[in-house]
Scaffold this motif. Structure first.
Motif, PDB file in Angstrom:
ATOM      1  N   VAL A 218     -21.238  -6.632  31.091  1.00  0.00           N
ATOM      2  CA  VAL A 218     -20.309  -7.002  30.009  1.00  0.00           C
ATOM      3  C   VAL A 218     -19.726  -5.749  29.365  1.00  0.00           C
ATOM      4  CG1 VAL A 218     -20.146  -8.097  27.738  1.00  0.00           C
ATOM      5  CG2 VAL A 218     -21.363  -9.246  29.582  1.00  0.00           C
ATOM      6  N   ALA A 219     -20.557  -4.765  29.077  1.00  0.00           N
ATOM      7  CA  ALA A 219     -20.077  -3.530  28.451  1.00  0.00           C
ATOM      8  C   ALA A 219     -19.089  -2.803  29.361  1.00  0.00           C
ATOM      9  CB  ALA A 219     -21.254  -2.628  28.111  1.00  0.00           C
ATOM     10  N   ASP A 220     -19.380  -2.719  30.657  1.00  0.00           N
ATOM     11  CA  ASP A 220     -18.456  -2.074  31.588  1.00  0.00           C
ATOM     12  C   ASP A 220     -17.130  -2.825  31.667  1.00  0.00           C
ATOM     13  OD1 ASP A 220     -20.275  -0.122  32.135  1.00  0.00           O
ATOM     14  OD2 ASP A 220     -20.923  -0.960  34.047  1.00  0.00           O
ATOM     15  N   THR A 221     -17.182  -4.138  31.653  1.00  0.00           N
ATOM     16  CA  THR A 221     -15.964  -4.944  31.718  1.00  0.00           C
ATOM     17  C   THR A 221     -15.083  -4.699  30.501  1.00  0.00           C
ATOM     18  OG1 THR A 221     -17.139  -6.631  32.979  1.00  0.00           O
ATOM     19  CG2 THR A 221     -15.086  -7.302  31.925  1.00  0.00           C
ATOM     20  N   VAL A 222     -15.689  -4.454  29.355  1.00  0.00           N
ATOM     21  CA  VAL A 222     -14.918  -4.208  28.134  1.00  0.00           C
ATOM     22  C   VAL A 222     -14.426  -2.767  28.081  1.00  0.00           C
ATOM     23  CG1 VAL A 222     -15.113  -4.068  25.619  1.00  0.00           C
ATOM     24  CG2 VAL A 222     -16.077  -6.019  26.828  1.00  0.00           C
ATOM     25  N   VAL A 223     -15.251  -1.803  28.453  1.00  0.00           N
ATOM     26  CA  VAL A 223     -14.933  -0.392  28.258  1.00  0.00           C
ATOM     27  C   VAL A 223     -14.032   0.186  29.351  1.00  0.00           C
ATOM     28  CG1 VAL A 223     -15.969   1.909  28.121  1.00  0.00           C
ATOM     29  CG2 VAL A 223     -16.999   0.011  26.901  1.00  0.00           C
ATOM     30  N   ILE A 224     -14.183  -0.226  30.587  1.00  0.00           N
ATOM     31  CA  ILE A 224     -13.414   0.373  31.677  1.00  0.00           C
ATOM     32  C   ILE A 224     -11.900   0.207  31.498  1.00  0.00           C
ATOM     33  CG2 ILE A 224     -12.918   0.191  34.156  1.00  0.00           C
ATOM     34  CD1 ILE A 224     -15.921   0.062  34.616  1.00  0.00           C
ATOM     35  N   PRO A 225     -11.373  -0.957  31.123  1.00  0.00           N
ATOM     36  CA  PRO A 225      -9.912  -1.032  30.913  1.00  0.00           C
ATOM     37  C   PRO A 225      -9.432  -0.078  29.813  1.00  0.00           C
ATOM     38  CG  PRO A 225     -10.818  -3.228  31.119  1.00  0.00           C
ATOM     39  CD  PRO A 225     -11.980  -2.282  31.040  1.00  0.00           C
ATOM     40  N   TYR A 226     -10.195   0.061  28.745  1.00  0.00           N
ATOM     41  CA  TYR A 226      -9.844   1.005  27.675  1.00  0.00           C
ATOM     42  C   TYR A 226      -9.819   2.435  28.220  1.00  0.00           C
ATOM     43  CZ  TYR A 226     -10.372   4.062  23.672  1.00  0.00           C
ATOM     44  OH  TYR A 226     -10.226   5.075  22.777  1.00  0.00           O
ATOM     45  N   THR A 227     -10.802   2.798  29.021  1.00  0.00           N
ATOM     46  CA  THR A 227     -10.883   4.134  29.588  1.00  0.00           C
ATOM     47  C   THR A 227      -9.689   4.406  30.506  1.00  0.00           C
ATOM     48  OG1 THR A 227     -13.285   4.002  29.509  1.00  0.00           O
ATOM     49  CG2 THR A 227     -12.344   5.681  30.936  1.00  0.00           C
ATOM     50  N   ILE A 228      -9.307   3.433  31.303  1.00  0.00           N
ATOM     51  CA  ILE A 228      -8.176   3.603  32.217  1.00  0.00           C
ATOM     52  C   ILE A 228      -6.890   3.825  31.436  1.00  0.00           C
ATOM     53  CG2 ILE A 228      -6.746   2.424  33.929  1.00  0.00           C
ATOM     54  CD1 ILE A 228      -9.365   1.114  34.951  1.00  0.00           C
ATOM     55  N   VAL A 229      -6.649   3.028  30.412  1.00  0.00           N
ATOM     56  CA  VAL A 229      -5.435   3.168  29.607  1.00  0.00           C
ATOM     57  C   VAL A 229      -5.426   4.509  28.881  1.00  0.00           C
ATOM     58  CG1 VAL A 229      -4.205   2.237  27.613  1.00  0.00           C
ATOM     59  CG2 VAL A 229      -5.078   0.697  29.361  1.00  0.00           C
ATOM     60  N   THR A 230      -6.544   4.892  28.286  1.00  0.00           N
ATOM     61  CA  THR A 230      -6.618   6.161  27.558  1.00  0.00           C
ATOM     62  C   THR A 230      -6.394   7.340  28.493  1.00  0.00           C
ATOM     63  OG1 THR A 230      -8.158   5.183  25.980  1.00  0.00           O
ATOM     64  CG2 THR A 230      -8.061   7.576  26.052  1.00  0.00           C
ATOM     65  N   GLN A 231      -6.993   7.303  29.674  1.00  0.00           N
ATOM     66  CA  GLN A 231      -6.830   8.414  30.610  1.00  0.00           C
ATOM     67  C   GLN A 231      -5.401   8.484  31.124  1.00  0.00           C
ATOM     68  OE1 GLN A 231      -9.549   8.534  33.867  1.00  0.00           O
ATOM     69  NE2 GLN A 231      -8.849  10.549  34.540  1.00  0.00           N
ATOM     70  N   SER A 232      -4.760   7.346  31.354  1.00  0.00           N
ATOM     71  CA  SER A 232      -3.376   7.389  31.829  1.00  0.00           C
ATOM     72  C   SER A 232      -2.429   7.889  30.745  1.00  0.00           C
ATOM     73  CB  SER A 232      -2.933   6.014  32.337  1.00  0.00           C
ATOM     74  OG  SER A 232      -2.892   5.096  31.264  1.00  0.00           O
ATOM     75  N   ASN A 233      -2.736   7.652  29.461  1.00  0.00           N
ATOM     76  CA  ASN A 233      -1.896   8.125  28.360  1.00  0.00           C
ATOM     77  C   ASN A 233      -2.149   9.584  28.014  1.00  0.00           C
ATOM     78  OD1 ASN A 233      -0.682   5.628  28.043  1.00  0.00           O
ATOM     79  ND2 ASN A 233      -2.097   4.963  26.474  1.00  0.00           N
ATOM     80  N   LYS A 234      -3.406  10.013  28.009  1.00  0.00           N
ATOM     81  CA  LYS A 234      -3.756  11.366  27.552  1.00  0.00           C
ATOM     82  C   LYS A 234      -4.087  12.332  28.687  1.00  0.00           C
ATOM     83  CE  LYS A 234      -5.373   9.883  23.067  1.00  0.00           C
ATOM     84  NZ  LYS A 234      -6.402   9.973  22.049  1.00  0.00           N
ATOM     85  N   GLY A 235      -4.273  11.846  29.887  1.00  0.00           N
ATOM     86  CA  GLY A 235      -4.604  12.714  31.014  1.00  0.00           C
ATOM     87  C   GLY A 235      -6.097  12.953  31.128  1.00  0.00           C
ATOM     88  N   ASN A 236      -6.449  13.804  32.082  1.00  0.00           N
ATOM     89  CA  ASN A 236      -7.853  14.117  32.335  1.00  0.00           C
ATOM     90  C   ASN A 236      -8.430  14.990  31.228  1.00  0.00           C
ATOM     91  OD1 ASN A 236      -7.758  12.717  34.729  1.00  0.00           O
ATOM     92  ND2 ASN A 236      -7.283  14.545  35.935  1.00  0.00           N
ATOM     93  N   ILE A 237      -9.739  14.935  31.054  1.00  0.00           N
ATOM     94  CA  ILE A 237     -10.445  15.790  30.115  1.00  0.00           C
ATOM     95  C   ILE A 237     -10.551  17.187  30.745  1.00  0.00           C
ATOM     96  CG2 ILE A 237     -12.632  16.221  28.957  1.00  0.00           C
ATOM     97  CD1 ILE A 237     -13.084  13.221  28.946  1.00  0.00           C
ATOM     98  N   LYS A 238     -10.230  18.213  29.968  1.00  0.00           N
ATOM     99  CA  LYS A 238     -10.317  19.585  30.475  1.00  0.00           C
ATOM    100  C   LYS A 238     -11.755  20.078  30.309  1.00  0.00           C
ATOM    101  CE  LYS A 238      -5.552  20.474  29.578  1.00  0.00           C
ATOM    102  NZ  LYS A 238      -4.533  21.040  28.758  1.00  0.00           N
ATOM    103  N   VAL A 239     -12.355  20.478  31.404  1.00  0.00           N
ATOM    104  CA  VAL A 239     -13.727  20.956  31.397  1.00  0.00           C
ATOM    105  C   VAL A 239     -13.703  22.471  31.469  1.00  0.00           C
ATOM    106  CG1 VAL A 239     -15.935  20.892  32.602  1.00  0.00           C
ATOM    107  CG2 VAL A 239     -14.493  18.862  32.540  1.00  0.00           C
ATOM    108  N   ASN A 240     -14.483  23.123  30.620  1.00  0.00           N
ATOM    109  CA  ASN A 240     -14.527  24.605  30.614  1.00  0.00           C
ATOM    110  C   ASN A 240     -15.389  25.116  31.723  1.00  0.00           C
ATOM    111  OD1 ASN A 240     -12.914  24.641  28.393  1.00  0.00           O
ATOM    112  ND2 ASN A 240     -14.632  24.659  26.962  1.00  0.00           N
TER     113      ASN A 240
END
Length: 59
Positions: A37-59
């Motif tokens: 249930v948690a994955d079903t709720v969180v994964i769509p949010y993560t996909i939208v956020t990543q497509s809007n803001k791009g990848n996280i920059k790792v040092n």
């Protein structure tokens, strides 16, 4: 979640104790349902956020 799959498909335990539960339903079953249930709720949010803001920059 992978631990729950190990409990489901691994070699049967010689003891009946799987760490407790409710009405003979082990805790890992409740944990698996909550994880799905948690994955079903969180994964769509993560996909939208990543497509809007791009990848996280790792040092």
């Amino acid at each position: 979640m992978s631990y729950n799959f190990c409990l489901l498909y691994g070699e049967p335990s010689k003891s009946k104790n799987l760490g407790g539960g409710i009405n003979d339903v082990p805790w890992f079953v409740f944990d698996s349902v909550f994880s799905v249930v948690a994955d079903t709720v969180v994964i769509p949010y993560t996909i939208v956020t990543q497509s809007n803001k791009g990848n996280i920059k790792v040092n």
